[in-house]
Design an enzyme around this catalytic site. Sequence first.
Site, PDB file in Angstrom:
ATOM      1  N   CYS A 224       0.940  -1.095  -0.240  1.00 13.11           N
ATOM      2  CA  CYS A 224      -0.208   0.174   0.391  1.00 13.11           C
ATOM      3  C   CYS A 224       1.034   0.838  -0.118  1.00 13.11           C
ATOM      4  CB  CYS A 224      -1.026  -0.159   1.336  1.00 13.11           C
ATOM      5  SG  CYS A 224      -1.829  -1.923   1.038  1.00 13.11           S
ATOM      6  N   ALA A 225       2.092   1.174  -1.199  1.00 16.13           N
ATOM      7  CA  ALA A 225       2.742   2.589  -1.324  1.00 16.13           C
ATOM      8  C   ALA A 225       2.608   3.809  -1.050  1.00 16.13           C
ATOM      9  CB  ALA A 225       3.650   1.722  -2.451  1.00 16.13           C
ATOM     10  N   GLY A 228       5.009   6.713  -0.901  1.00 14.22           N
ATOM     11  CA  GLY A 228       6.413   5.924  -1.775  1.00 14.22           C
ATOM     12  C   GLY A 228       7.666   6.512  -0.136  1.00 14.22           C
ATOM     13  N   GLY A 229       6.710   7.066   0.422  1.00 14.13           N
ATOM     14  CA  GLY A 229       7.968   7.196   1.958  1.00 14.13           C
ATOM     15  C   GLY A 229       8.484   5.725   2.822  1.00 14.13           C
ATOM     16  N   LYS A 230       7.212   5.329   3.071  1.00 12.80           N
ATOM     17  CA  LYS A 230       8.045   3.902   3.294  1.00 12.80           C
ATOM     18  C   LYS A 230       8.962   3.178   2.237  1.00 12.80           C
ATOM     19  CE  LYS A 230       4.755   3.501   7.341  1.00 12.80           C
ATOM     20  NZ  LYS A 230       3.384   5.170   6.961  1.00 12.80           N
ATOM     21  N   ASP A 246      -0.001   0.080  -5.478  1.00 12.94           N
ATOM     22  CA  ASP A 246      -1.046   0.733  -4.878  1.00 12.94           C
ATOM     23  C   ASP A 246      -2.705   0.916  -5.037  1.00 12.94           C
ATOM     24  OD1 ASP A 246      -1.116   3.175  -1.890  1.00 12.94           O
ATOM     25  OD2 ASP A 246      -3.258   3.140  -3.723  1.00 12.94           O
ATOM     26  N   CYS A 337      -2.427   3.953  10.845  1.00 11.45           N
ATOM     27  CA  CYS A 337      -1.781   5.209  11.569  1.00 11.45           C
ATOM     28  C   CYS A 337      -3.902   5.515  12.563  1.00 11.45           C
ATOM     29  CB  CYS A 337      -1.515   5.707  10.106  1.00 11.45           C
ATOM     30  SG  CYS A 337      -3.008   6.737   9.089  1.00 11.45           S
TER      31      CYS A 337
END
Length: 384
Positions: A224-225, A228-230, A246, A337
């Site tokens: 679940c990009a 793309g931060g992670k 995603d 989150c």
Amino acid sequence: MQAPGRAAAATEVLDRVLAGEPAEKALTAWARGARYAGSKDRAAVRDLVYDALRQRRSAAALGGGEDGRALVLGVLRARGEPEDSWFDGSAHGPARVRPDEAPRAAVGAAAFDIPDWLEPPLRAALGEDFEATMQLMRERAPVILRVNLAKISRAGAAAALADEGIVTAPHPLAEAALQVTQGASRLRQARAFAEGLAELQDAASQAVIAALPLTDGMRVLDHCAGGGGKTLAMAARADLRLWAHDAQPRRMEDLKIRAARAGVRVTLTARPEEAAPFDLVLTDVPCSGSGSWRRDPEGKWRLTPARLDELTAIQSAILERAAAMVAPGGWLAYATCSFLREENEARVQAFLSRSPRWETVLTRRYGPLEGGDGFFLALLRHSG
């Protein structure tokens, strides 16, 4: 613009938001029609609007009403601002405060600026930390950077940012995290950003990645990009073969540019099953966002019990799909989150009850009391 003009502008924007328009759209529309407003004016109006959304119920009580005017008045009273300086009755400002706009006390869930139905599950999830956490969720989130440790040390990045007037301090939650204490408005134009030395990323989000068992050579899918931060944070920790997926591919539009800036290779895929199996699959699933409501305060007012049920069904489906792509002996990381047990422990337990070959190796909650957003991580391993 003077203070009354800013109050009038924030009132206009909030009335549009209360009528159903997204806050960013309403702010953009106002700014386009207010060419006279400078950057400081726009920032001040934006701050008023978002403070009112974070504190919507207590601001309504303090402002003696439910409309945009009352919310602005309530925020200003909470700040201790002199009312007459903002509500002065001038041509470009709001009318003076009326006797019927006297402040009243916010009680129950309203005092914590949450919907009534969310107070019981939030208390159950947060326990003794509920009140302190909810108080922090009424405030603005800190600005946190992730240093690209593959390119520069945290101290080196801090020095480079300081040269451009951006003051930072190390954040204890993650080894690559820097909290911006001055100069946040300069970040987008900073050389450190342009050269891929640092990116915006919450400290708890970074801590989630730091907890993953990443080693050189692993085949890793960020399922679940989003932006793309992670994905990029994982790439900075080990020499990986990376895929990103995603359900809404447009969310990943900037990932190629960001990856090139960071010196990272990522394969974007609409069908991750075709590249399976993976040694590790990260699922940062769609959720209520309750842990990040400081950044997106509209989310807590949009969430309903029915929507929460929809989200938990989506989360379970993603877990099932992702698990099928993990190699024997591999890892499945489930993250949200969210504070809510319904989206966190309950989803993991439901998955484990159907999946005997999986075991939980780690569960971890992060929250504002540690200086980051609210995050949950469960690290599961396939027994082979």
